[in-house]
Motif scaffolding. Sequence first.
Motif, short mmCIF file in Angstrom:
data_model
loop_
_atom_site.label_atom_id
_atom_site.label_comp_id
_atom_site.label_asym_id
_atom_site.label_seq_id
_atom_site.Cartn_x
_atom_site.Cartn_y
_atom_site.Cartn_z
N ALA A 53 -8.88 6.32 4.85
CA ALA A 53 -7.79 6.06 3.93
C ALA A 53 -8.31 5.53 2.59
CB ALA A 53 -6.80 5.07 4.54
N LEU A 54 -9.34 4.69 2.64
CA LEU A 54 -9.92 4.15 1.41
C LEU A 54 -10.56 5.25 0.57
CD1 LEU A 54 -11.56 0.89 2.79
CD2 LEU A 54 -9.83 0.98 0.99
N ALA A 55 -11.30 6.15 1.22
CA ALA A 55 -11.94 7.25 0.49
C ALA A 55 -10.89 8.17 -0.12
CB ALA A 55 -12.87 8.02 1.42
N GLU A 56 -9.85 8.47 0.64
CA GLU A 56 -8.78 9.33 0.13
C GLU A 56 -8.08 8.69 -1.06
OE1 GLU A 56 -6.37 9.97 3.56
OE2 GLU A 56 -7.53 11.71 4.25
N GLU A 57 -7.92 7.38 -1.01
CA GLU A 57 -7.25 6.67 -2.09
C GLU A 57 -8.14 6.56 -3.33
OE1 GLU A 57 -4.56 2.98 -1.46
OE2 GLU A 57 -6.52 2.17 -2.01
N ASP A 58 -9.46 6.52 -3.13
CA ASP A 58 -10.38 6.26 -4.23
C ASP A 58 -10.83 7.51 -4.98
OD1 ASP A 58 -12.27 4.19 -5.55
OD2 ASP A 58 -13.65 5.78 -4.92
N PRO A 108 -14.51 -4.04 3.18
CA PRO A 108 -14.81 -2.65 2.81
C PRO A 108 -15.64 -2.54 1.54
CG PRO A 108 -12.52 -3.18 2.35
CD PRO A 108 -13.08 -4.34 3.12
N VAL A 109 -16.49 -1.52 1.51
CA VAL A 109 -17.34 -1.20 0.37
C VAL A 109 -17.08 0.25 -0.01
CG1 VAL A 109 -19.71 -1.15 -0.53
CG2 VAL A 109 -19.11 -2.74 1.32
N ILE A 110 -17.09 0.54 -1.30
CA ILE A 110 -16.99 1.92 -1.75
C ILE A 110 -18.19 2.23 -2.65
CG2 ILE A 110 -15.72 3.54 -3.23
CD1 ILE A 110 -13.15 2.35 -2.21
N VAL A 111 -18.86 3.34 -2.36
CA VAL A 111 -19.94 3.84 -3.20
C VAL A 111 -19.46 5.14 -3.83
CG1 VAL A 111 -22.34 4.61 -3.33
CG2 VAL A 111 -21.70 2.78 -1.73
N ARG A 112 -19.51 5.20 -5.16
CA ARG A 112 -19.08 6.39 -5.89
C ARG A 112 -20.29 7.14 -6.42
NH1 ARG A 112 -14.08 4.28 -9.78
NH2 ARG A 112 -12.48 4.09 -8.14
N TYR A 113 -20.30 8.45 -6.25
CA TYR A 113 -21.34 9.31 -6.77
C TYR A 113 -20.71 10.27 -7.79
CZ TYR A 113 -23.54 8.06 -2.25
OH TYR A 113 -24.05 7.40 -1.16
N ALA A 114 -21.39 10.51 -8.91
CA ALA A 114 -20.94 11.49 -9.90
C ALA A 114 -22.16 12.25 -10.40
CB ALA A 114 -20.22 10.81 -11.05
N PHE A 115 -22.27 13.53 -10.03
CA PHE A 115 -23.40 14.38 -10.41
C PHE A 115 -22.88 15.55 -11.22
CE2 PHE A 115 -26.52 13.48 -6.63
CZ PHE A 115 -26.45 12.12 -6.91
N ASP A 116 -23.48 15.79 -12.38
CA ASP A 116 -23.12 16.98 -13.15
C ASP A 116 -23.44 18.24 -12.36
OD1 ASP A 116 -22.34 15.37 -15.22
OD2 ASP A 116 -23.90 16.01 -16.61
N ARG A 150 -18.72 -0.78 -5.37
CA ARG A 150 -17.59 -1.64 -5.74
C ARG A 150 -16.90 -2.15 -4.49
NH1 ARG A 150 -12.56 1.22 -5.68
NH2 ARG A 150 -11.71 -0.28 -7.16
N THR A 151 -16.15 -3.23 -4.65
CA THR A 151 -15.32 -3.76 -3.58
C THR A 151 -13.88 -3.42 -3.90
OG1 THR A 151 -16.86 -5.60 -3.27
CG2 THR A 151 -14.66 -5.83 -2.31
N PRO A 152 -13.20 -2.64 -3.07
CA PRO A 152 -11.82 -2.26 -3.40
C PRO A 152 -10.89 -3.47 -3.34
CG PRO A 152 -12.38 -1.55 -1.17
CD PRO A 152 -13.64 -2.06 -1.79
N GLY A 153 -9.91 -3.50 -4.22
CA GLY A 153 -8.94 -4.57 -4.24
C GLY A 153 -7.54 -4.03 -4.47
N GLY A 154 -6.54 -4.79 -4.05
CA GLY A 154 -5.17 -4.38 -4.26
C GLY A 154 -4.80 -3.11 -3.55
N THR A 155 -5.25 -2.95 -2.31
CA THR A 155 -4.96 -1.73 -1.55
C THR A 155 -4.42 -2.07 -0.18
OG1 THR A 155 -5.92 0.28 -0.60
CG2 THR A 155 -7.35 -1.64 -0.75
N ASP A 156 -3.58 -1.19 0.34
CA ASP A 156 -3.06 -1.34 1.70
C ASP A 156 -3.85 -0.51 2.70
OD1 ASP A 156 -1.00 -3.05 0.85
OD2 ASP A 156 0.32 -1.36 0.37
N ALA A 157 -4.82 0.26 2.21
CA ALA A 157 -5.63 1.10 3.10
C ALA A 157 -6.47 0.21 4.02
CB ALA A 157 -6.51 2.02 2.30
N THR A 158 -6.55 0.57 5.28
CA THR A 158 -7.26 -0.26 6.26
C THR A 158 -8.41 0.47 6.95
OG1 THR A 158 -5.65 0.34 7.98
CG2 THR A 158 -5.23 -1.69 6.72
N VAL A 187 -18.03 14.83 -7.49
CA VAL A 187 -17.71 13.41 -7.33
C VAL A 187 -17.51 13.13 -5.86
CG1 VAL A 187 -16.11 11.56 -7.96
CG2 VAL A 187 -16.60 13.38 -9.60
N GLN A 188 -18.07 12.01 -5.40
CA GLN A 188 -17.93 11.64 -4.00
C GLN A 188 -17.56 10.17 -3.88
OE1 GLN A 188 -20.70 13.15 -0.92
NE2 GLN A 188 -21.23 11.00 -0.52
N SER A 189 -16.59 9.88 -3.00
CA SER A 189 -16.23 8.51 -2.65
C SER A 189 -16.63 8.28 -1.20
CB SER A 189 -14.73 8.27 -2.83
OG SER A 189 -14.37 8.21 -4.19
#
Length: 306
Positions: free
Chosen positions: A184-189, A260-268, A172-180, A246-248
């Motif tokens: 900071a983006l990973a912590e926010e996501d 910025p790009v964010i890749v999210r992982y979710a593994f049971d 995903r592409t993060p939007g509406g964030t002040d993280a630079t 879960v990983q951001s």
Amino acid sequence: MSYPTPPGWYPDTSAPGTERWWDGTAWTAHTRAPAPAPVHTPAPAPSGGGSARAVALVAAGAVVVGAVVTGAVLLTGNDDPAAPAAHASQSPTRTGTGGAPGDDGPSPDGTPVHEDGNVLTDQLNGITLPIPDGWERPERTSGQLLTMRTEKSYECPGASSTYCYPGTVTTRTPGGTDATTPEALAEEDIADAADRAYDEDILGRRTHGGITGHRQTAAGEVTVAGRTGYYIRWKVTTAHGPGGYVQSLAFPSPTGSESPVIVRYAFDAGPDGPPLDLMDTLTRGIRPIGDDATDGGVGSAVEHTP
């Protein structure tokens, strides 16, 4: 019944006078000036006494053709309020064929329109991810996230008649964030990533009965597609089922303006979930589009924290 709009060049309503490439799933970062309209040169009027009459007929014909073309433009334009627009919807309005906007020609980077089935291609962010054995890219996804998931599914433990997947990865592409920064983006996501995977999905369903607790299991800098990124990994417990990891992962795009790009992982968690080290393997496999030689940096470059 609606049909998916094929890949092609379409008017970009956010930038008048510009066309943007639609890859069949999402808008990409590729733009161009509109292709020039073909110019039709009228046949020369015949010489002799009938020239005035011929000129008049040609002029009248031009008026009729102009009226037909204008009507066609009005009928095929974007005046339909239900027609989506670039950057505001998941599918464009097709406007032409045969080399005009909306044609089925090659993609902007010269690759075939139909992408390699072995990779997940995010053209908007300029990256690819390898699709592991036993995984698939679904034809339809929720929201505007580009997703791959395990082929295997099961009935969600907290919501009957709803199916969950042991492993999913989204970009995903993060939007509406002040993280630079990536950190900071990973912590926010990470909290939102955990909520979407195991607390409440986009449709408001508590697929695992909600999250009852979490703890951070790893975090640190990592090189992704030649760029320095940062990742945070949580272990979450849920009211029903085994919970999961879960990983951001946040990093600058390797192409264009390096947005910025964010890749999210979710593994049971548990024996039915994917092996946890697959997260690192997938991170190493992230590449810029068209570049198969860039190494990731997971492994010694990753700092694990308790």
